[in-house]
Write a protein that holds these residues in place. Structure first.
Motif, PDB file in Angstrom:
ATOM      1  N   ARG A 111       7.729  20.735  19.756  1.00 18.72           N
ATOM      2  CA  ARG A 111       7.561  21.982  18.995  1.00 18.72           C
ATOM      3  C   ARG A 111       6.695  21.757  17.763  1.00 18.72           C
ATOM      4  O   ARG A 111       5.803  22.558  17.464  1.00 18.72           O
ATOM      5  CB  ARG A 111       8.935  22.517  18.597  1.00 18.72           C
TER       6      ARG A 111
ATOM      7  N   TYR B 153      12.277  17.802  22.500  1.00 15.55           N
ATOM      8  CA  TYR B 153      11.790  19.163  22.263  1.00 15.55           C
ATOM      9  C   TYR B 153      11.367  19.415  20.812  1.00 15.55           C
ATOM     10  O   TYR B 153      10.310  20.021  20.581  1.00 15.55           O
ATOM     11  CB  TYR B 153      12.845  20.182  22.695  1.00 15.55           C
TER      12      TYR B 153
ATOM     13  N   GLY C 236       3.853  19.032  23.628  1.00 17.48           N
ATOM     14  CA  GLY C 236       3.396  19.718  22.422  1.00 17.48           C
ATOM     15  C   GLY C 236       1.902  19.953  22.418  1.00 17.48           C
ATOM     16  O   GLY C 236       1.427  21.057  22.109  1.00 17.48           O
TER      17      GLY C 236
ATOM     18  N   ARG D 155       3.091  23.413  16.993  1.00 19.32           N
ATOM     19  CA  ARG D 155       2.893  24.197  15.770  1.00 19.32           C
ATOM     20  C   ARG D 155       1.735  23.656  14.942  1.00 19.32           C
ATOM     21  O   ARG D 155       0.938  24.418  14.389  1.00 19.32           O
ATOM     22  CB  ARG D 155       4.176  24.187  14.941  1.00 19.32           C
TER      23      ARG D 155
END
Length: 296
Positions: free
Chosen positions: A8, A4, A100, A12
């Motif tokens: 992330r 995770y 992602g 981002r």
């Protein structure tokens, strides 16, 4: 979920880039395409059809541009060795990259589609919420299929130029842009059956081949939800080709087959099966090669 944090950071990084927001802007302009022909058939559900236009060429190209370097770029720069030093398996790295990149592309895209939806409601009235949710769900599956293909190629090859060439030539040009133009000729060569796309024969294999690309499969599934015709072309073409006296090279099952005679594998739900097959096949090959290969 050890993958995770990687997912992330991938999301981002994409959301901080200009590329995904340019995608959102292009989708705003590309998907809002009202049509009198579609309005006459779908009424307010024409707004639901706007979502399907995301399955044109815009999102596949964006997925390639924003994702082709995801793994092979890190391999080339040497930063992949840093990831391998983290407490992550190679499978978890692949999953983190996939999730992602998918989130980084899907969030701006669905934001743009949400704005288009609001504009459609204001202009054309309320649509069927169940039909909208169904098309939305298939669109999300379609995005997953596209990103899965891109990430898989990035995981398999060793050079960024190879990834770019494979995806832009093999995937975008051949499979997405020109596939439906090639299908009649390919099928005729393989079977010896002459194919006139303006008057197609009732050949199940021809129509199956026409919907094998991710976008073709997506159009089939969403056309079924929209009740716009069983075709791998977008809904406005599918509706037009079934109109009396209209001539088009868009293959539609209802044009070639008598009612009840089309093979079961040409059912609109088959589009979802094809999308899932693209996801499972591409990721399985990528996992096998990435997990067992030399990443140096």
């Amino acid at each position: 979920m050890r993958w995770y944090p990687l997912a992330r950071e991938e999301a981002r990084a994409l959301l901080r880039s200009k590329g995904v927001w340019l995608l959102a802007l292009v989708l705003l302009l590309w998907t809002y395409r009202p049509s009198y022909t579609v309005w006459n058939e779908l009424g307010p559900d024409m707004t639901v059809g706007f979502l399907q236009f995301a399955g044109g060429i815009v999102v596949p190209i964006a997925a390639v541009i924003l994702g082709y370097r995801s793994i092979v770029g890190e391999r080339a720069s040497g930063s992949l060795k840093f990831l391998l030093g983290l407490p992550l398996t190679r499978g978890e790295i692949l999953l983190g990259k996939l999730v992602g990149r998918l989130a980084g592309i899907a969030i701006p895209a669905f934001l743009a589609l949400g704005i288009v939806t609001v504009a459609g409601v204001v202009q054309y009235g309320l649509f069927s919420p169940l039909r909208y949710l169904a098309v939305f769900a298939v669109t999300a599956l379609y995005f997953l299929a596209l990103v899965s293909i891109v990430i898989s190629v990035s995981a398999i090859v060793r050079r960024t130029t190879t990834a770019a060439a494979t995806l832009f030539i093999g995937f975008i040009l051949i499979l997405e842009i020109f596939w439906q133009m090639f299908v009649p000729g390919i099928y005729s060569r393989l079977t010896g059956v002459p194919v006139n796309p303006y008057d197609p024969p009732a050949e199940g294999g021809l129509f199956l081949m026409d919907r094998l690309s991710p976008t073709g499969a997506y159009n089939v599934a969403t056309n079924g939800i929209l009740d716009a015709g069983n075709s791998a072309w977008h809904h406005s073409s599918a509706i037009s080709v079934l109109r009396p006296g209209h001539s088009s090279n868009a293959l539609a099952v209802g044009e070639a087959f008598d009612p009840g005679t089309a093979p079961l594998y040409l059912h609109e739900a088959g589009g979802i099966v094809i999308l899932v097959a693209w996801i499972v096949t591409s990721l399985s090959i990528a996992y096998h090669r990435f997990d067992g290969g030399d990443l140096g």
